[in-house]
Design a protein around this motif. Structure first.
Motif, PDB file in Angstrom:
ATOM      1  N   ALA A 116      17.706  11.829   0.967  1.00 50.03           N
ATOM      2  CA  ALA A 116      16.466  12.584   0.901  1.00 50.03           C
ATOM      3  C   ALA A 116      16.618  14.054   0.567  1.00 50.03           C
ATOM      4  CB  ALA A 116      15.713  12.430   2.215  1.00 50.03           C
ATOM      5  N   GLY A 117      17.502  14.720   1.225  1.00 46.70           N
ATOM      6  CA  GLY A 117      17.526  16.161   1.106  1.00 46.70           C
ATOM      7  C   GLY A 117      16.318  16.801   1.779  1.00 46.70           C
ATOM      8  N   ILE A 118      15.651  16.030   2.634  1.00 45.49           N
ATOM      9  CA  ILE A 118      14.496  16.540   3.366  1.00 45.49           C
ATOM     10  C   ILE A 118      15.030  17.153   4.660  1.00 45.49           C
ATOM     11  CG2 ILE A 118      12.316  15.938   4.485  1.00 45.49           C
ATOM     12  CD1 ILE A 118      12.153  13.600   2.492  1.00 45.49           C
ATOM     13  N   THR A 119      15.184  18.456   4.636  1.00 43.87           N
ATOM     14  CA  THR A 119      15.829  19.130   5.760  1.00 43.87           C
ATOM     15  C   THR A 119      14.855  19.895   6.647  1.00 43.87           C
ATOM     16  OG1 THR A 119      16.300  21.032   4.352  1.00 43.87           O
ATOM     17  CG2 THR A 119      18.014  19.343   4.520  1.00 43.87           C
ATOM     18  N   LYS A 158      10.706   9.583  -3.759  1.00 44.88           N
ATOM     19  CA  LYS A 158      10.502  10.943  -4.256  1.00 44.88           C
ATOM     20  C   LYS A 158      10.772  10.889  -5.755  1.00 44.88           C
ATOM     21  CE  LYS A 158      11.386  15.729  -3.182  1.00 44.88           C
ATOM     22  NZ  LYS A 158      11.960  16.632  -2.190  1.00 44.88           N
ATOM     23  N   ASN A 159       9.775  11.271  -6.542  1.00 42.12           N
ATOM     24  CA  ASN A 159       9.870  11.160  -8.001  1.00 42.12           C
ATOM     25  C   ASN A 159      10.215   9.737  -8.422  1.00 42.12           C
ATOM     26  OD1 ASN A 159       9.365  13.951  -8.254  1.00 42.12           O
ATOM     27  ND2 ASN A 159      11.523  14.397  -7.926  1.00 42.12           N
ATOM     28  N   ASP A 160       9.602   8.761  -7.760  1.00 47.00           N
ATOM     29  CA  ASP A 160       9.780   7.328  -8.024  1.00 47.00           C
ATOM     30  C   ASP A 160      11.190   6.801  -7.748  1.00 47.00           C
ATOM     31  OD1 ASP A 160       7.102   6.861  -8.719  1.00 47.00           O
ATOM     32  OD2 ASP A 160       7.467   7.515 -10.776  1.00 47.00           O
ATOM     33  N   LEU A 161      12.010   7.560  -7.039  1.00 45.17           N
ATOM     34  CA  LEU A 161      13.340   7.104  -6.632  1.00 45.17           C
ATOM     35  C   LEU A 161      13.344   6.897  -5.125  1.00 45.17           C
ATOM     36  CD1 LEU A 161      15.549   9.561  -8.696  1.00 45.17           C
ATOM     37  CD2 LEU A 161      15.075   7.166  -9.231  1.00 45.17           C
ATOM     38  N   ARG A 162      13.935   5.757  -4.681  1.00 42.83           N
ATOM     39  CA  ARG A 162      14.005   5.486  -3.247  1.00 42.83           C
ATOM     40  C   ARG A 162      15.025   6.409  -2.609  1.00 42.83           C
ATOM     41  NH1 ARG A 162      16.673   3.200   0.577  1.00 42.83           N
ATOM     42  NH2 ARG A 162      18.288   2.271  -0.693  1.00 42.83           N
ATOM     43  N   ILE A 163      14.558   7.165  -1.631  1.00 46.04           N
ATOM     44  CA  ILE A 163      15.445   8.094  -0.927  1.00 46.04           C
ATOM     45  C   ILE A 163      15.590   7.730   0.544  1.00 46.04           C
ATOM     46  CG2 ILE A 163      15.012   9.993  -2.512  1.00 46.04           C
ATOM     47  CD1 ILE A 163      13.081  11.139  -0.362  1.00 46.04           C
ATOM     48  N   GLY A 164      14.931   6.667   0.962  1.00 45.02           N
ATOM     49  CA  GLY A 164      15.028   6.252   2.353  1.00 45.02           C
ATOM     50  C   GLY A 164      14.131   5.066   2.638  1.00 45.02           C
ATOM     51  N   GLY A 175       0.847  -1.180   0.000  1.00 46.58           N
ATOM     52  CA  GLY A 175       0.000   0.000   0.000  1.00 46.58           C
ATOM     53  C   GLY A 175       0.886   1.235   0.000  1.00 46.58           C
ATOM     54  N   TYR A 176       0.261   2.390   0.009  1.00 51.99           N
ATOM     55  CA  TYR A 176       1.063   3.607   0.009  1.00 51.99           C
ATOM     56  C   TYR A 176       0.307   4.750   0.677  1.00 51.99           C
ATOM     57  CZ  TYR A 176      -1.776   5.610  -3.718  1.00 51.99           C
ATOM     58  OH  TYR A 176      -2.818   6.119  -4.439  1.00 51.99           O
ATOM     59  N   ALA A 177       1.080   5.746   1.050  1.00 53.23           N
ATOM     60  CA  ALA A 177       0.547   7.012   1.551  1.00 53.23           C
ATOM     61  C   ALA A 177       1.447   8.109   1.010  1.00 53.23           C
ATOM     62  CB  ALA A 177       0.531   7.032   3.078  1.00 53.23           C
ATOM     63  N   GLU A 178       0.864   9.263   0.750  1.00 50.40           N
ATOM     64  CA  GLU A 178       1.649  10.410   0.290  1.00 50.40           C
ATOM     65  C   GLU A 178       1.605  11.498   1.350  1.00 50.40           C
ATOM     66  OE1 GLU A 178       0.352  11.544  -3.611  1.00 50.40           O
ATOM     67  OE2 GLU A 178       0.900   9.603  -4.462  1.00 50.40           O
ATOM     68  N   VAL A 179       2.781  12.040   1.639  1.00 49.69           N
ATOM     69  CA  VAL A 179       2.891  13.075   2.663  1.00 49.69           C
ATOM     70  C   VAL A 179       4.143  13.917   2.384  1.00 49.69           C
ATOM     71  CG1 VAL A 179       4.134  11.533   4.269  1.00 49.69           C
ATOM     72  CG2 VAL A 179       2.923  13.513   5.162  1.00 49.69           C
ATOM     73  N   SER A 180       4.035  15.201   2.521  1.00 51.58           N
ATOM     74  CA  SER A 180       5.166  16.139   2.392  1.00 51.58           C
ATOM     75  C   SER A 180       5.994  15.913   1.127  1.00 51.58           C
ATOM     76  CB  SER A 180       6.063  16.064   3.632  1.00 51.58           C
ATOM     77  OG  SER A 180       5.358  16.528   4.762  1.00 51.58           O
ATOM     78  N   GLY A 181       5.326  15.649   0.024  1.00 48.81           N
ATOM     79  CA  GLY A 181       6.031  15.512  -1.248  1.00 48.81           C
ATOM     80  C   GLY A 181       6.723  14.183  -1.480  1.00 48.81           C
ATOM     81  N   VAL A 182       6.504  13.216  -0.592  1.00 52.10           N
ATOM     82  CA  VAL A 182       7.082  11.881  -0.791  1.00 52.10           C
ATOM     83  C   VAL A 182       5.972  10.839  -0.721  1.00 52.10           C
ATOM     84  CG1 VAL A 182       9.337  12.532   0.162  1.00 52.10           C
ATOM     85  CG2 VAL A 182       7.637  11.440   1.633  1.00 52.10           C
TER      86      VAL A 182
END
Length: 94
Positions: A65-68, A42-48, A12-19
């Motif tokens: 991520a670059g999620i700061t 993020k943009n279909d690339l695994r960042i974490g 399943g999935y959830a979307e939150v804060s642009g990811v």
């Protein structure tokens, strides 16, 4: 035939804060879910990755991520915790 393992695989999935949190749940039939894993995309690339175990252990990696922004980090982690709690509170499957 004698079965040695019977599992239920869910996603399943959830979307939150642009990811997007892309969940993978593996559950042995007749037993409760022990852990929930989510790839953070993020943009279909695994960042974490986030893994939450029923006993309270958590493993959180936002390595590429670059999620700061703290509020975005809190939102992502909170979403994963809440979604996992929902899964842990489900009835056991037969």
């Amino acid at each position: 035939m004698e079965l040695t393992n019977d599992t239920r695989n869910r996603s399943g999935y959830a979307e939150v804060s642009g990811v997007k949190l892309n969940y993978i749940i593996v559950q042995e039939t007749g037993k409760p879910v022990e852990s929930v894993r989510a790839d953070v995309l993020k943009n279909d690339l695994r960042i974490g990755t986030v893994k939450i175990e029923k006993d309270g252990r958590m493993y959180i990696s936002l390595d590429k991520a670059g999620i700061t922004e703290p509020l975005d980090q809190i939102a992502i982690i909170s979403q994963a915790i809440n979604d996992s709690a929902q899964v842990f509170n489900e009835s056991v499957t037969d």
